[in-house]
Design an enzyme around this catalytic site. Structure first.
Site, mmCIF file in Angstrom:
data_model
loop_
_atom_site.group_PDB
_atom_site.id
_atom_site.type_symbol
_atom_site.label_atom_id
_atom_site.label_comp_id
_atom_site.label_asym_id
_atom_site.label_seq_id
_atom_site.Cartn_x
_atom_site.Cartn_y
_atom_site.Cartn_z
ATOM 1 C CG ASP A 132 -41.058 63.521 55.002
ATOM 2 O OD1 ASP A 132 -41.670 62.865 55.875
ATOM 3 O OD2 ASP A 132 -40.499 64.603 55.256
ATOM 4 C CD GLU A 142 -38.555 63.944 68.587
ATOM 5 O OE1 GLU A 142 -39.685 63.579 68.210
ATOM 6 O OE2 GLU A 142 -37.591 64.046 67.822
ATOM 7 N NE ARG A 153 -37.969 64.967 65.185
ATOM 8 C CZ ARG A 153 -39.231 65.290 64.878
ATOM 9 N NH1 ARG A 153 -39.504 65.944 63.767
ATOM 10 N NH2 ARG A 153 -40.230 64.945 65.678
ATOM 11 C CG ASP A 180 -39.286 62.616 61.658
ATOM 12 O OD1 ASP A 180 -38.642 63.257 62.504
ATOM 13 O OD2 ASP A 180 -40.098 63.157 60.880
ATOM 14 C CG ASP A 207 -38.630 69.565 61.057
ATOM 15 O OD1 ASP A 207 -37.963 68.752 60.390
ATOM 16 O OD2 ASP A 207 -39.669 69.239 61.655
HETATM 17 C C1 LIG Z 1 -30.811 74.458 61.463
HETATM 18 O O1 LIG Z 1 -29.919 75.266 62.080
HETATM 19 C C2 LIG Z 1 -29.647 75.062 63.459
HETATM 20 C C3 LIG Z 1 -28.293 75.312 63.837
HETATM 21 O O2 LIG Z 1 -27.678 74.125 64.219
HETATM 22 C C4 LIG Z 1 -29.746 73.697 63.862
HETATM 23 O O3 LIG Z 1 -29.399 73.553 65.226
HETATM 24 C C5 LIG Z 1 -31.092 73.357 63.692
HETATM 25 O O4 LIG Z 1 -31.156 72.042 64.049
HETATM 26 C C6 LIG Z 1 -31.589 73.571 62.298
HETATM 27 N N1 LIG Z 1 -32.944 74.009 62.285
HETATM 28 C C7 LIG Z 1 -33.428 75.247 62.485
HETATM 29 C C8 LIG Z 1 -34.888 75.439 62.266
HETATM 30 O O5 LIG Z 1 -32.781 76.176 62.820
#
Ligand SMILES: *[C@H]1O[C@H](CO)[C@@H](O)[C@H](O)[C@H]1NC(C)=O
Ligand SMILES: *[C@@H]1O[C@H](CO)[C@@H](O)[C@H](O)[C@H]1NC(C)=O
Ligand SMILES: *[C@@H]1O[C@H](CO)[C@@H](O)[C@H](O)[C@H]1NC(C)=O
Ligand SMILES: *[C@@H]1O[C@H](CO)[C@@H](O)[C@H](O)[C@H]1NC(C)=O
Length: 881
Positions: free
Chosen positions: A359, A476, A555, A473, A571
């Protein structure tokens, strides 16, 4: 018009027909005459409230919001000034709008929204048998932004239509059978008024059912909730939160109809938008730019809908083989030596690992294209060591380029400035925001010149650290400021008359100004395309640099992203509910054409615990993209740090993944070549294997399942998702299901569940993830090893789960794993396995090998020379007693 008995015969437009539609209003059955609509309507200027009885008569689920402005507390006066119905809610049901369109909304007068367009052009193309393309645009559409989509080669082709659909003014039916009553209405956009203004476009439609999927990127269940659910789309850097716009934008849904047919709908539009689902069920698309350019895909199978969608936006790239191995990463290894120690201890414990990542802590002062010369002094040696062990190295890159280094000391900025590659503010000066390295400029990846500069940067860095793939990363693009160091101008681009429900309430929240200038258009139009453009630049730079299939994980994402990168779900937290939600995320992105997807195994932020991490590693072994990643302040969570039993369970799960690599690789081939999904929901599977086409899902109990999933058609994964469990309940659609482990061990015991469609309780000790093989499957497996390079040299082993009649089939795609375009250049083997009518033992009756370039001199079966035929690049070994 085509008349069948006394069936309703809606008007059918010929391909390419254009209709000059009157302003805004496309109400059936007969649209208002052109003249009356295009004349300014005196009466509509005056507020005139619709009659109360008519308003109250509109059933709640069918109330379409006439006052969607975020946070507005709508009074009767405000509502009635729009000629809308005002009915405050008493039922307490959340989300029912108080201000909604009356049944016969007479005209359109929104005082706050300006820029009416007086004439609209409606174009309808029946591009293929299964694809309609509809464009509603203004006559002077040149002022509007049109998204260039690379893969639209089929656009406007004229084809012979054997399966026509009927199309009235935005009313689409499926003619589903021979009998005339079986018209299924799946799109009716006359349920609410259509709007087309300069910065406000809105289209509503009824939906055929509440079974709606796709519409990424959102944290939600796989099947979206239609209870007044607003899904806002505008790329945003935020840890995934429900009801919030996230990193990616995918205005595509797949919907099931009564009886299991499916269709898809894709709005090709990159502007900030709301997609509102309501319980009618109905959907409203509300966007603030572009045109209404949409595609309808007719399926009828769910899998066919995804194939048809990917024909338009592009199918995913074939990943390089090691992309499917196990990846380890964390933020905060602190040094390259510490990173190296993890790799070494994974090797010592015999735990598979193909790729090590870093990272942002590897960078010198968080500057792109540098590494910390003190703490990461041994990075080049680490990478050499990885390569010597057939392992790979991937590091992070952020788009923000530091603008504050002394002149002459930071080539990426100096050279970027010289070439003018950075995004400009509204006045034409380089826009400055703030990210990890401090003040930064943002490369404009919509400009080809930027791609060349990006490539040269990568080439210079590669000479120091020969990386193998890239993690992009913060694209956006993310900004710690709102807009820029100078804020943003005040105008209707920054503060449009209507702003969708974006987090922070402003388009510029934690990103650059909407009025910023890019080569292709303003950031207002291009914002959500930033990650796509960066991925494209990155994939092409890697291809030039390495001459192999590029590995990129991004991302932010947008339709057609799969051609350039995979995706991780962002995240996450180290919590059971995040692990649960990851399955929905993975299924959604497979539907959206990004099958190379996974969540951070064991969770990113917060502390994981051993049990969670074991269960998550088992589930993560079945993510198409499998990476354990951890945050700065958390305890280490790579498999090597846990107790011997936990470590062993994780190792087992990963060896299992590696043994299934031939299957996984073959599934990715089908994604690339045919637009299939890799991980798929249970409803993808038709109830009866041999039913005549179309094979539509017929088991409604599978429609909402997102705690289990399939790899391909035959491998069912049932993970444990709760703490303290030693069993798990899973749904088994009708058919025979074989316990994978029993098949693998060639156990003579009873190994098969015969289900009629029911929940079954399975034993699930901590060291086991339940896997079942669906009847009729043959899957190729391999003896696993610590890297895929080594395992892929091992002989194949076929696991076969027979149907009752003794038949099964499976396949294998195989090539060198890394060369570009092996499928396109016919440099591969495709092997089809079939078994038919077995009595008490299994015989491979015949085998076919496709893509064999020239006639082989000899073919052997079990070491014996066998008879074969060769025709059309196909070697066939017939039955041989
Ligand atoms: C982990 O779980 C959810 C479910 O998909 C996911 O959409 C998300 O990107 C991830 N992050 C968090 C913090 O929930
Ligand atoms: C479409 O919706 C409108 C408004 O609800 C309704 O009047 C009309 O009958 C529907 N059309 C069809 C074909 O169902
Ligand atoms: C990393 O290890 C090498 C070899 O042991 C050593 O020379 C170097 O000083 C170490 N670097 C750091 C930052 O500890
Ligand atoms: C990997 O292959 C080597 C050499 O064939 C073998 O000694 C080792 O046991 C294998 N590792 C695993 C985990 O199977």
């Amino acid at each position: 018009p085509e008349q069948t008995n006394s069936c309703p015969a809606p008007t059918r437009l010929a391909p390419g027909d254009s209709v000059l539609a009157p302003l805004l209003l496309l109400h059936p059955p007969t649209p208002p005459a052109l003249s009356s609509c295009c004349q300014p309507d005196e009466s509509s200027a005056r507020p005139s409230a619709p009659p109360t009885e008519a308003c109250s008569a509109v059933p709640e689920p069918w109330r379409f919001d006439c006052y969607p402005e975020r946070g507005a507390i709508v009074s009767r006066d405000m509502c009635e000034s729009r000629n809308c119905c005002y009915v405050p809610q008493h039922t307490g049901q959340d989300g029912v709008p108080w201000c909604f369109y009356p049944p016969d909304y007479p005209s359109y007068s929104l005082d706050v929204l300006s820029g009416d367009i007086m004439n609209l052009q409606l174009e309808v193309f029946e591009e293929t048998d299964t694809r309609l393309h509809v464009k509603v645009r203004a006559e002077y559409a040149n002022v509007l932004f049109l998204i260039p989509l690379q893969s639209l080669t089929l656009r406007g082709c004229s084809c012979i239509l054997s399966n026509p659909v009927y199309f009235g003014l935005f009313v689409i039916y499926r003619r589903s059978a021979l009998i005339c009553i079986t018209y299924i209405l799946f799109l009716n956009t006359t349920v609410a008024p259509l709007f087309f203004a300069d910065q406000f476009l809105q289209l509503s439609s009824s939906l055929p059912s509440q079974y709606v999927y796709g519409l990424g990127e959102h944290r939600s269940t796989f099947q979206h909730d239609v209870q007044w659910n607003t899904l806002t789309m505008w790329a945003r850097d935020v840890p995934p939160t429900e009801k919030t716009n996230l990193y990616g934008v995918h205005p595509f849904y797949l919907a099931l109809e009564e009886g299991g047919h499916a269709h898809g709908f894709f709005l090709l539009n990159s502007n900030a938008m709301d997609v509102v689902l309501q319980p009618a069920p109905a959907v409203t698309w509300r966007t603030i730019g572009g045109i209404l350019d949409f595609y309808v895909f007719l399926g009828p199978e769910p899998a066919a809908v995804v194939q048809q969608y990917l024909e338009v936006v592009g199918r995913p790239a074939m990943p390089i083989y090691w992309a499917l191995g196990y990846h380890l990463c964390r933020w905060g290894y602190q040094t390259s030596n510490a990173t190296w120690e993890v790799v070494t201890s994974m090797r010592n414990y015999g735990i598979p690992q193909d790729v090590q990542w870093n990272d942002i802590d590897y960078m010198d002062k968080f500057l792109d294209f540098t590494y910390d010369p003190v703490h990461f002094d041994s990075l080049p040696e680490l990478v050499k060591d990885l390569h010597a062990h057939d392992q790979r190295y991937v590091m992070i890159l952020d788009p923000g380029i530091s603008s504050t280094q002394p002149q002459g000391e930071y080539w990426p900025y100096d050279e970027g400035l010289r070439r003018g590659v950075f995004i400009k503010d509204a006045h034409g000066n380089t826009l400055i925001g703030k990210v990890w390295p401090g003040l930064t400029a943002y490369p404009d990846f919509s400009d080809e010149a930027t791609h060349e500069w990006w490539f040269e940067n990568l080439q210079r860095f590669y000479k120091k650290v020969p990386f193998d793939g890239l993690w992009i990363d913060m694209n956006e693009p993310s900004n710690f400021l709102d807009g820029s160091t100078n804020g943003c101008p005040s105008n209707n681009i920054e503060d449009p008359p209507y702003t969708p429900g974006v987090l922070g309430g402003l388009l510029r929240s934690k990103t650059v100004c909407a009025s910023a200038q890019q080569k292709l258009s303003s950031h207002y139009n291009l914002h959500s395309l930033y990650g796509l453009h960066e991925a494209k630049a990155t994939a092409s730079a890697l291809t030039r640099l390495l001459g192999k299939r590029p590995f990129v994980i991004s991302r932010s994402s947008f339709p057609s992203q799969g051609q350039y990168s995979g995706h991780w779900l962002g995240d996450n937290r180290s919590q059971w509910k995040d692990m649960v939600a990851s399955i929905a995320g993975i299924l959604s992105f497979n539907v959206l054409g990004l099958p190379l997807v996974g969540a951070d195994i064991c969770g990113f932020s917060e502390q994981t615990d051993e049990e969670l991490c074991v269960r998550w590693s088992q589930l993560g072994a079945f993510y198409p993209f499998s990476r354990n990643h951890n945050a700065l302040d958390s305890k280490a969570q790579d498999p090597s740090v846990f107790s011997p039993s936990a470590r062993a369970a994780m190792r087992e799960a990963l060896l299992l993944r590696y043994s299934l690599y031939p299957l996984l690789y073959t599934l990715f081939h089908h994604a690339h070549a045919h637009g299939h999904t890799v991980a798929r929901p249970l409803f993808w599977m038709p109830l009866f294997t041999f039913s005549p086409r179309p094979q539509v899902p017929q088991d409604p109990l599978t429609y909402g399942i997102d705690r289990q999933f399939l790899w391909g058609r035959g491998l069912l994964v049932t993970p444990v998702l709760l703490p303290g469990a030693d069993s798990v309940e899973g749904y088994f659609p009708a058919g025979r299901w074989y316990d994978y482990y029993k098949v693998r061990e060639q156990s003579p015991l009873f190994v098969c569940i015969i289900s009629l469609g029911k929940n079954i309780l399975l034993s699930a000790p901590l060291d086991k993830i339940n896997l079942h093989l669906r009847e009729g499957s043959i899957i190729p497996t391999q003896r696993p090893n610590l890297t895929l390079w080594v395992s892929s040299g091992q002989p194949l082993h076929l696991l076969t789960a027979l149907r009752e009649d003794g038949s099964a089939a499976g396949e294998l795609f195989w090539d060198d794993g890394e060369s570009l375009d092996t499928y396109e250049n016919l440099q591969y083997a495709y092997v089809l396995f079939t078994v038919e009518q077995v009595a008490s033992y299994i015989t491979v009756e015949s085998a076919s090998f496709y893509g064999v370039q020239s006639r082989p001199e000899q073919v052997q079966v079990n070491g014996q020379e066998a008879a074969f035929t060769y025709k059309d690049n196909k070697v066939h070994i017939p039955e041989n007693k």
